[in-house]
Design an enzyme around this catalytic site. Sequence first.
Site, short mmCIF file in Angstrom:
data_model
loop_
_atom_site.label_atom_id
_atom_site.label_comp_id
_atom_site.label_asym_id
_atom_site.label_seq_id
_atom_site.Cartn_x
_atom_site.Cartn_y
_atom_site.Cartn_z
N ASP A 5 19.58 47.10 27.05
CA ASP A 5 18.53 46.31 27.70
C ASP A 5 18.86 46.21 29.19
O ASP A 5 19.94 46.62 29.62
CB ASP A 5 18.38 44.91 27.06
N TYR A 17 7.01 42.50 17.20
CA TYR A 17 7.59 42.27 18.54
C TYR A 17 6.69 42.88 19.62
O TYR A 17 6.00 43.87 19.38
CB TYR A 17 8.96 42.93 18.66
N ARG A 32 15.92 47.04 20.79
CA ARG A 32 16.67 47.66 21.89
C ARG A 32 17.00 49.11 21.57
O ARG A 32 16.88 50.00 22.43
CB ARG A 32 17.97 46.88 22.13
N ASP A 91 18.14 37.52 20.76
CA ASP A 91 19.04 37.54 21.92
C ASP A 91 18.69 36.40 22.87
O ASP A 91 17.54 35.95 22.93
CB ASP A 91 18.92 38.87 22.66
#
Length: 316
Positions: free
Chosen positions: A80, A66, A177, A38
């Site tokens: 988010d 991550y 997310r 993103d």
Amino acid sequence: MIGVINVYKEKGYTSHDVVAVLRRILRTKKVGHTGTLDPQAEGVLPVCVGRATKLADFVMSENKTYVAEVILGMTTDTDDNWGKVQTSSPVTATDTEILAAVQSFVGGYMQVPPMYSAIKVNGERLYKLARKGETGENIKRPPRKVEIFNIKIVEFDKNANGVFTIEVECGKGTYIRSLCADIGKKLGCGACMGNLTRTKTGGFTLETAFRLSQIEKMAQAAEYSKFLTPITKAFSATQIICENPPKSLLNGAAIEFAALAPQKTDSPALSQLQQFQQSPLYPFCWICTKKDEPIGLYKIKNGFLYPEVMIYASNS
């Protein structure tokens, strides 16, 4: 020019922006990324160049790591904290309850992809439907099984109740997310994701990633080897050195494994087919004319080598 660049994607860039910049820097159109990040996210984004673009799906399928910020007590339309707030709830869960909820996601679980994603439903991307005003309430999003190999809380924000950071090792197709939102659902207060950094994709790590400005300087100095990873290192598998490959092999034909027995190999020996088949990297191998100069990536089955990705120029 052929290889994979470990790009450090900075905030504000889309993955397509990175590709566009690299096409300009390297003066080639044959550039492709291996999985989107993103615009607000940052971190590791392997980018394939030249004939290495044929390997994009293999690199994309590698496991990823991550580091993400979880914000409890708030849900948004994008999952988010850059999206439109939908609900706000008090956070009453203790640190122990939060830890238990987070760790409950280790293993495989059925994850519903977020509306703002590239998943197709009835032939149309979810993010395009979302931009038209469609919501998750009236668009059926089939859940998909994802793998969470490890997840841990690395930090609680002492200045904000219900805000903490997790590190996640996961398989292909996992939406962090959605994972954050699912943690919030389990705790009964909702949640969304804050900052996100991808720290690893396969063998590519944050520590060895280059920013676009660094790549441009090295390219201007023709120092391509400093940032261009050979494709045999981008997708690691045993190398079979075939110095005098038969024409049929160069033309992309399958070949009997035993036919290469007299040829040189790194490890294990070609004559020891059973040992090779027990390798953790089995059933794939690279066939190269010499080290790191591949003819293609092959799959081994029933004593034969079948081409999965042909790299040899005449077959591109």
